[in-house]
Design a protein around this motif. Structure first.
Motif, PDB file in Angstrom:
ATOM      1  N   ALA A 228       0.846  -1.201   0.000  1.00  0.00           N
ATOM      2  CA  ALA A 228       0.000   0.000   0.000  1.00  0.00           C
ATOM      3  C   ALA A 228       0.877   1.246   0.000  1.00  0.00           C
ATOM      4  O   ALA A 228       1.921   1.282   0.651  1.00  0.00           O
ATOM      5  N   GLU A 229       0.459   2.262  -0.736  1.00  0.00           N
ATOM      6  CA  GLU A 229       1.243   3.492  -0.810  1.00  0.00           C
ATOM      7  C   GLU A 229       1.050   4.363   0.425  1.00  0.00           C
ATOM      8  O   GLU A 229       1.952   5.107   0.812  1.00  0.00           O
ATOM      9  N   SER A 230      -0.112   4.284   1.033  1.00  0.00           N
ATOM     10  CA  SER A 230      -0.386   5.156   2.172  1.00  0.00           C
ATOM     11  C   SER A 230      -1.538   4.583   2.984  1.00  0.00           C
ATOM     12  O   SER A 230      -2.171   3.602   2.595  1.00  0.00           O
ATOM     13  N   LEU A 231      -1.808   5.241   4.116  1.00  0.00           N
ATOM     14  CA  LEU A 231      -2.915   4.861   4.986  1.00  0.00           C
ATOM     15  C   LEU A 231      -4.006   5.920   4.929  1.00  0.00           C
ATOM     16  O   LEU A 231      -3.731   7.101   4.709  1.00  0.00           O
ATOM     17  N   ASN A 232      -5.231   5.512   5.134  1.00  0.00           N
ATOM     18  CA  ASN A 232      -6.320   6.451   5.322  1.00  0.00           C
ATOM     19  C   ASN A 232      -5.992   7.378   6.492  1.00  0.00           C
ATOM     20  O   ASN A 232      -5.424   6.954   7.494  1.00  0.00           O
ATOM     21  N   VAL A 233      -6.349   8.657   6.380  1.00  0.00           N
ATOM     22  CA  VAL A 233      -5.951   9.639   7.386  1.00  0.00           C
ATOM     23  C   VAL A 233      -6.512   9.305   8.769  1.00  0.00           C
ATOM     24  O   VAL A 233      -5.839   9.509   9.785  1.00  0.00           O
ATOM     25  N   SER A 234      -7.718   8.760   8.830  1.00  0.00           N
ATOM     26  CA  SER A 234      -8.278   8.441  10.141  1.00  0.00           C
ATOM     27  C   SER A 234      -7.578   7.239  10.767  1.00  0.00           C
ATOM     28  O   SER A 234      -7.417   7.161  11.991  1.00  0.00           O
ATOM     29  N   VAL A 235      -7.119   6.310   9.941  1.00  0.00           N
ATOM     30  CA  VAL A 235      -6.355   5.161  10.447  1.00  0.00           C
ATOM     31  C   VAL A 235      -4.998   5.631  10.960  1.00  0.00           C
ATOM     32  O   VAL A 235      -4.547   5.230  12.044  1.00  0.00           O
ATOM     33  N   ALA A 236      -4.325   6.480  10.179  1.00  0.00           N
ATOM     34  CA  ALA A 236      -3.027   7.009  10.606  1.00  0.00           C
ATOM     35  C   ALA A 236      -3.161   7.771  11.921  1.00  0.00           C
ATOM     36  O   ALA A 236      -2.339   7.623  12.834  1.00  0.00           O
ATOM     37  N   ALA A 237      -4.202   8.596  12.023  1.00  0.00           N
ATOM     38  CA  ALA A 237      -4.422   9.353  13.257  1.00  0.00           C
ATOM     39  C   ALA A 237      -4.627   8.412  14.432  1.00  0.00           C
ATOM     40  O   ALA A 237      -4.107   8.647  15.536  1.00  0.00           O
ATOM     41  N   ALA A 238      -5.372   7.335  14.217  1.00  0.00           N
ATOM     42  CA  ALA A 238      -5.638   6.380  15.294  1.00  0.00           C
ATOM     43  C   ALA A 238      -4.351   5.724  15.785  1.00  0.00           C
ATOM     44  O   ALA A 238      -4.117   5.591  16.997  1.00  0.00           O
ATOM     45  N   ILE A 239      -3.500   5.314  14.853  1.00  0.00           N
ATOM     46  CA  ILE A 239      -2.236   4.669  15.230  1.00  0.00           C
ATOM     47  C   ILE A 239      -1.393   5.615  16.077  1.00  0.00           C
ATOM     48  O   ILE A 239      -0.860   5.238  17.128  1.00  0.00           O
ATOM     49  N   LEU A 240      -1.286   6.864  15.634  1.00  0.00           N
ATOM     50  CA  LEU A 240      -0.437   7.825  16.343  1.00  0.00           C
ATOM     51  C   LEU A 240      -1.024   8.209  17.700  1.00  0.00           C
ATOM     52  O   LEU A 240      -0.286   8.360  18.683  1.00  0.00           O
ATOM     53  N   MET A 241      -2.331   8.351  17.768  1.00  0.00           N
ATOM     54  CA  MET A 241      -2.940   8.723  19.051  1.00  0.00           C
ATOM     55  C   MET A 241      -2.791   7.599  20.080  1.00  0.00           C
ATOM     56  O   MET A 241      -2.481   7.857  21.246  1.00  0.00           O
ATOM     57  N   TYR A 242      -2.972   6.378  19.649  1.00  0.00           N
ATOM     58  CA  TYR A 242      -2.822   5.267  20.601  1.00  0.00           C
ATOM     59  C   TYR A 242      -1.367   5.058  21.000  1.00  0.00           C
ATOM     60  O   TYR A 242      -1.079   4.675  22.126  1.00  0.00           O
ATOM     61  N   GLU A 243      -0.450   5.344  20.086  1.00  0.00           N
ATOM     62  CA  GLU A 243       0.972   5.282  20.453  1.00  0.00           C
ATOM     63  C   GLU A 243       1.267   6.324  21.517  1.00  0.00           C
ATOM     64  O   GLU A 243       2.039   6.073  22.457  1.00  0.00           O
ATOM     65  N   ALA A 244       0.676   7.487  21.399  1.00  0.00           N
ATOM     66  CA  ALA A 244       0.933   8.572  22.344  1.00  0.00           C
ATOM     67  C   ALA A 244       0.499   8.233  23.759  1.00  0.00           C
ATOM     68  O   ALA A 244       1.112   8.689  24.727  1.00  0.00           O
ATOM     69  N   VAL A 245      -0.539   7.426  23.902  1.00  0.00           N
ATOM     70  CA  VAL A 245      -1.042   7.111  25.247  1.00  0.00           C
ATOM     71  C   VAL A 245      -0.448   5.824  25.806  1.00  0.00           C
ATOM     72  O   VAL A 245      -0.688   5.477  26.954  1.00  0.00           O
ATOM     73  N   LYS A 246       0.363   5.134  25.003  1.00  0.00           N
ATOM     74  CA  LYS A 246       1.004   3.900  25.494  1.00  0.00           C
ATOM     75  C   LYS A 246       2.127   4.210  26.466  1.00  0.00           C
ATOM     76  O   LYS A 246       2.482   3.390  27.310  1.00  0.00           O
ATOM     77  N   LYS A 247       2.738   5.395  26.323  1.00  0.00           N
ATOM     78  CA  LYS A 247       3.958   5.674  27.069  1.00  0.00           C
ATOM     79  C   LYS A 247       3.714   6.769  28.110  1.00  0.00           C
ATOM     80  O   LYS A 247       2.796   7.552  27.990  1.00  0.00           O
TER      81      LYS A 247
END
Length: 247
Positions: A228-247
Motif C-alpha cells: 500500500a502506498e499510504s494509509l487512510n488519514v483516520s487510520v493514521a491518526a488512530a495509530i499515532l494517538m494510541y501510540e501517544a497514550v502507550k507511554k
C-alpha cells in the motif's frame, strides 16, 4: 402535531441542514436516541426535541425543553438519514473556552465527514482531550460528521481555529508538535512521546500544509510493510494517538 412542511417551525429546522444557517443561529440538529442521550449527559443545551408520530418518547424527556410531535412527511423533510429513528433534537453550539491541553489532534483540511467523525471518536477513545479543526476542514456540525462521532463530539473540546496561531500558542505553553509528513521524518515508534503532545494530520490527497509542517517540532511517519502506498488519514491518526497514550 405539526403536519405541514410549510410550517415556520419546520422551515427553520430544515434550514439547519445548511452550514450558513447553523453558523447564523449557532445551532445544529442531531438524530437518534443515542446522540440525544449523549448530548444530555454531557450538559449540552438541547433546545427542543422533535419526534415522529408513533414513536414512544423516553419518560426522561419530560424534563427537557419543548417536545414537538410531527407527521411522517415532516420527519422525512427534516431528517438526513436513510433509516431515521424518528427522533431529532436541536442543540445550541458551545462557546469556545480556553482550557489546558495535554493531548490534542489538529486536523488540517480533511474533507471527508466520515474521516473527521472517526478521528473525533478515536481521540475520545484514546484519552485525548482536544481536537482542533483548521480552515478548509469539513464542518464539525455536518450531519455525517456528527453521526460518525457516535456521541464523542460531546465529550471533547472540539473547535475551529487558525492552526498556525494555535501551534504558536501551544508551543509557548510547552506542547510538542508532531506532524505527519515524509520530509526529515522519523518513524513514530522510534520516538519518545513528550508529556504534552499535539499531532497534526492533513488533507486526504495533499497531506499537511507545508507551512504547518515547517512549524512542527517533529515530522513522523508510520511504517508500511506491504505494498500500500499510504494509509487512510483516520487510520493514521488512530495509530499515532494510541501510540501517544502507550507511554
Amino acid at each position: 402535531m405539526l403536519t405541514s412542511v410549510q410550517n415556520e417551525k419546520v422551515k427553520n429546522w430544515r434550514k439547519l441542514k445548511k452550514k450558513k444557517e447553523r453558523d447564523l443561529h449557532s445551532q445544529f440538529i442531531i438524530e437518534g436516541f443515542h446522540l440525544i442521550e449523549e448530548a444530555h449527559k454531557s450538559d449540552w443545551d438541547i433546545v427542543e426535541i422533535i419526534y415522529q408520530q408513533g414513536i414512544e418518547c423516553d419518560p426522561a424527556w419530560s424534563t427537557y425543553p419543548p417536545l414537538f410531535e410531527v407527521s411522517d412527511n415532516v420527519m422525512v423533510a427534516i431528517t438526513q438519514t436513510k433509516s431515521p429513528q424518528g427522533v431529532l433534537a436541536v442543540v445550541n453550539k458551545k462557546e469556545i473556552q480556553t482550557h489546558p491541553i495535554q493531548r490534542a489532534l489538529m486536523v488540517d483540511r480533511v474533507q471527508d465527514p466520515g474521516n473527521l467523525g472517526t478521528m473525533i471518536r478515536t481521540a475520545d477513545a484514546a484519552g485525548f482531550d482536544t481536537v482542533i479543526l483548521g480552515n478548509g476542514t469539513v464542518d464539525l456540525f455536518n450531519d455525517k460528521v456528527i453521526r460518525s462521532t457516535q456521541g464523542s463530539l460531546f465529550h471533547l473540546h472540539v473547535f475551529e481555529a487558525d492552526l498556525t496561531k494555535e501551534i504558536d500558542r501551544l508551543q509557548q505553553s510547552g506542547s510538542k508538535i508532531w506532524s505527519t509528513g515524509l520530509e526529515n521524518a522519523r518513524y513514530y515508534n522510534e520516538l519518545d512521546v513528550p508529556e504534552k503532545l499535539v499531532i497534526i494530520v492533513g488533507n486526504e490527497g495533499s497531506g499537511v500544509d507545508p507551512h504547518l509542517i515547517q512549524k512542527a517540532d517533529q515530522n513522523v511517519m508510520i511504517p508500511i510493510y506491504g505494498k500500500a502506498e499510504s494509509l487512510n488519514v483516520s487510520v493514521a491518526a488512530a495509530i499515532l494517538m494510541y501510540e501517544a497514550v502507550k507511554k
